[in-house]
Design a protein around this motif. Sequence first.
Motif, PDB file in Angstrom:
ATOM      1  N   ILE A  42       0.827  -1.201   0.000  1.00  0.00           N
ATOM      2  CA  ILE A  42       0.000   0.000   0.000  1.00  0.00           C
ATOM      3  C   ILE A  42       0.874   1.269   0.000  1.00  0.00           C
ATOM      4  N   THR A  43       2.062   1.172   0.589  1.00  0.00           N
ATOM      5  CA  THR A  43       3.003   2.303   0.545  1.00  0.00           C
ATOM      6  C   THR A  43       3.520   2.505  -0.877  1.00  0.00           C
ATOM      7  N   GLY A  46       0.905   4.144  -2.753  1.00  0.00           N
ATOM      8  CA  GLY A  46       0.845   5.570  -2.428  1.00  0.00           C
ATOM      9  C   GLY A  46       1.793   6.394  -3.275  1.00  0.00           C
ATOM     10  N   GLU A  55      -3.858  12.121   2.563  1.00  0.00           N
ATOM     11  CA  GLU A  55      -4.039  10.686   2.329  1.00  0.00           C
ATOM     12  C   GLU A  55      -2.877   9.881   2.930  1.00  0.00           C
ATOM     13  N   TRP A  56      -1.652  10.416   2.814  1.00  0.00           N
ATOM     14  CA  TRP A  56      -0.498   9.756   3.439  1.00  0.00           C
ATOM     15  C   TRP A  56      -0.662   9.675   4.955  1.00  0.00           C
ATOM     16  N   GLN A  59      -3.256   7.058   5.707  1.00  0.00           N
ATOM     17  CA  GLN A  59      -2.741   5.730   5.376  1.00  0.00           C
ATOM     18  C   GLN A  59      -1.712   5.267   6.407  1.00  0.00           C
ATOM     19  N   ALA A 109      -9.450  -0.010   7.782  1.00  0.00           N
ATOM     20  CA  ALA A 109      -8.288   0.275   6.931  1.00  0.00           C
ATOM     21  C   ALA A 109      -8.590  -0.050   5.466  1.00  0.00           C
ATOM     22  N   VAL A 110      -9.286  -1.153   5.222  1.00  0.00           N
ATOM     23  CA  VAL A 110      -9.654  -1.523   3.845  1.00  0.00           C
ATOM     24  C   VAL A 110     -10.632  -0.497   3.268  1.00  0.00           C
ATOM     25  N   ALA A 113      -8.615   2.548   2.437  1.00  0.00           N
ATOM     26  CA  ALA A 113      -7.831   2.297   1.222  1.00  0.00           C
ATOM     27  C   ALA A 113      -8.734   2.394  -0.016  1.00  0.00           C
ATOM     28  N   ILE A 116      -9.348   6.025  -0.767  1.00  0.00           N
ATOM     29  CA  ILE A 116      -8.162   6.674  -1.337  1.00  0.00           C
ATOM     30  C   ILE A 116      -7.889   6.189  -2.762  1.00  0.00           C
ATOM     31  N   TYR A 117      -7.942   4.872  -2.985  1.00  0.00           N
ATOM     32  CA  TYR A 117      -7.420   4.317  -4.239  1.00  0.00           C
ATOM     33  C   TYR A 117      -8.455   4.033  -5.322  1.00  0.00           C
TER      34      TYR A 117
END
Length: 122
Positions: A42-43, A46, A55-56, A59, A109-110, A113, A116-117
């Motif tokens: 995931i990093t 990013g 977002e960072w 995350q 967290a999912v 994510a 964000i993604y």
Amino acid sequence: MQKKDSFLVNRLKSVGYAFKGMLILIKTEASIKIQLFIAIVITIAGFYFEISKTEWLVQISMIGLVMSIEGINTAIEYIADFIHPEQHPKIGLIKDVAAGAVFIASIIAVIIAGIIYLPKIL
């Protein structure tokens, strides 16, 4: 009478113990290895998708939260097994609740994510 270590020496020892604990987790616990792998993937994502500073921050916070709770869950399991090595319904309940906390953090967290993604992927 034994001489007491200074505040700074005690803090440095504490950091050393914490680092040792982190390494033990990474070396011995499959769940932490999986979480670490996901954190690395995931990093990389990013950087690839050039996520924003906000977002960072979110995350990195979620990675830290999930991995920290996973570590606490492992510690609870160790304590429970130490206190009552045989199978016991109450110990099972304690372990299930601790695992549930990891599950909640992981689901959040999912979701984050995805927020964000998914727009970046679609």
